[in-house]
Design a protein around this motif. Structure first.
Motif, PDB file in Angstrom:
ATOM      1  N   GLY A 266       0.826  -1.208   0.000  1.00 45.69           N
ATOM      2  CA  GLY A 266       0.000   0.000   0.000  1.00 45.69           C
ATOM      3  C   GLY A 266       0.856   1.251   0.000  1.00 45.69           C
ATOM      4  N   THR A 310      -4.259  -6.720  -0.020  1.00 47.72           N
ATOM      5  CA  THR A 310      -3.727  -5.962  -1.151  1.00 47.72           C
ATOM      6  C   THR A 310      -2.569  -6.707  -1.801  1.00 47.72           C
ATOM      7  OG1 THR A 310      -4.330  -3.896  -0.030  1.00 47.72           O
ATOM      8  CG2 THR A 310      -2.820  -3.728  -1.887  1.00 47.72           C
ATOM      9  N   ASN A 313      -4.010  -9.596  -3.804  1.00 47.69           N
ATOM     10  CA  ASN A 313      -4.573  -9.156  -5.080  1.00 47.69           C
ATOM     11  C   ASN A 313      -3.482  -8.871  -6.116  1.00 47.69           C
ATOM     12  OD1 ASN A 313      -7.138  -9.337  -3.994  1.00 47.69           O
ATOM     13  ND2 ASN A 313      -7.241  -7.170  -3.434  1.00 47.69           N
TER      14      ASN A 313
END
Length: 343
Positions: A266, A310, A313
């Protein structure tokens, strides 16, 4: 005092000047090479290493000002010391040479005593700069050293997308108590050698080491195509290296070593934290905190590698993972789904 035997490139379109300067340089114990104009000089500088440039201003094809501009724009050559030796008069020309990066300006005919002093001074400055560069490369990663060379140093950071990896050794306190301090240091040096190699091979850099634990960042200061894939691939290499390392330890009668790792992806704030006198490259933010919590949680649930959603993914369907639902982490208000990756 500057070392003798350095390579100097003399750039002058006048043959007499080249010969006289070459003789003066060689009498000082250095090696003199020549170029008849700026274009030829730049061609040699892009292929060969020199320690100092003696540069004329008025030359055909590419004059001295153009050479200085080219050097200043080239990251690999901009620190090459240059002494301008020219018959071009006028304070504005001297100022222009200095502003373009020349170390000094000597009028022709060049005084030999002054030339010797200027050469020795420039070579000593270069020696010190080279030593600083070697120290930087030794105590900073290649990526951080490159970032400093390109962007310069300033306290502060910038927002980037990155993947953060935390890793530590299970039961290191008990392990270190069973060893002498010297054995513990030797063990940690071997451990960090393996971990650093795995991380660097996938574009990451280690920004923090505390005892047996480390933090690595993927995506800063140099961007990566897919930070999640890089971080997870590095972690898998780390576990594979530890398996081989443990085979050697067991054969030598030493206990096997287990590690755990957590990865989060992130936005982070990456940059230099500290003071003008002492600073280090690091990353801060929610993603960093989450990666640390994931690593700690591996101990609680008995797995080796945990990643956040995240990161999952970002991997696509390349790796199998096991969903762990409804995990609560200290400092985070929301309940999260995390994933265990086989190592």
């Amino acid at each position: 005092m500057a070392e003798t035997g350095q390579r100097l490139l003399i750039v002058d379109d006048n043959k007499v000047n080249r010969l006289l300067l070459s003789r003066s340089v060689e009498m000082l114990g250095h090696h003199a090479e020549i170029a008849e104009n700026g274009r030829l000089a730049m061609a040699r500088l892009n292929k060969e290493a020199f320690d100092l440039l003696l540069l004329d201003i008025e030359m055909p094809e590419m004059d001295g000002f153009e050479v200085l501009e080219a050097l200043k724009a080239d990251l690999a050559l901009r620190d090459l010391p240059v002494i301008v030796t020219s018959s071009v008069e006028g304070l504005e020309n001297i100022v222009r040479c200095i502003e373009l990066g020349a170390e000094d300006y000597l009028p022709k005919p060049v005084n030999k005593t002054l030339l010797e002093a200027r050469i020795n001074s420039c070579l000593e400055k270069k020696r010190l700069r080279d030593e600083q560069r070697r120290l930087l490369q030794r105590f900073a990663t290649r990526e951080v050293a490159q970032d400093l060379a390109e962007q310069g140093f300033s306290i502060g950071g910038r927002r980037v997308e990155a993947s953060i990896l935390f890793c530590d050794i299970r039961g290191f306190t008990a392990l270190s108590e069973a060893q002498t301090p010297e054995e513990s240091i030797e063990f940690l040096n071997a451990y960090y050698t393996l971990m650093f190699d795995a991380i660097a091979n996938h574009g990451g850099i280690v920004t923090l080491m505390i005892g047996d634990g480390l933090m690595a960042v993927f995506g800063a200061p140099q961007a990566l195509e897919n930070t999640a894939v890089s971080a997870v691939s590095a972690a898998q290499d780390m576990f594979a290296m530890m398996a081989d390392f443990n085979s050697e330890r067991i054969a030598a009668g030493a206990p096997a070593i287990r590690i755990g790792a957590g990865i989060a992806t992130g936005e982070v704030v990456a940059g230099y934290a500290g003071t003008e006198a002492r600073a280090s490259y690091t990353c801060i933010g929610r993603t960093v905190n989450l990666a640390a919590r994931l690593e700690a949680h591996t101990k609680a649930i008995g797995c080796e590698l945990l990643i956040d959603e995240t990161t999952k993914n970002g991997l696509g369907a390349t790796l199998e993972s096991r969903l762990i639902q409804g995990v609560e982490f200290t400092g985070f208000s929301e309940v999260m789904d995390v994933y265990s990756i086989a190592t």
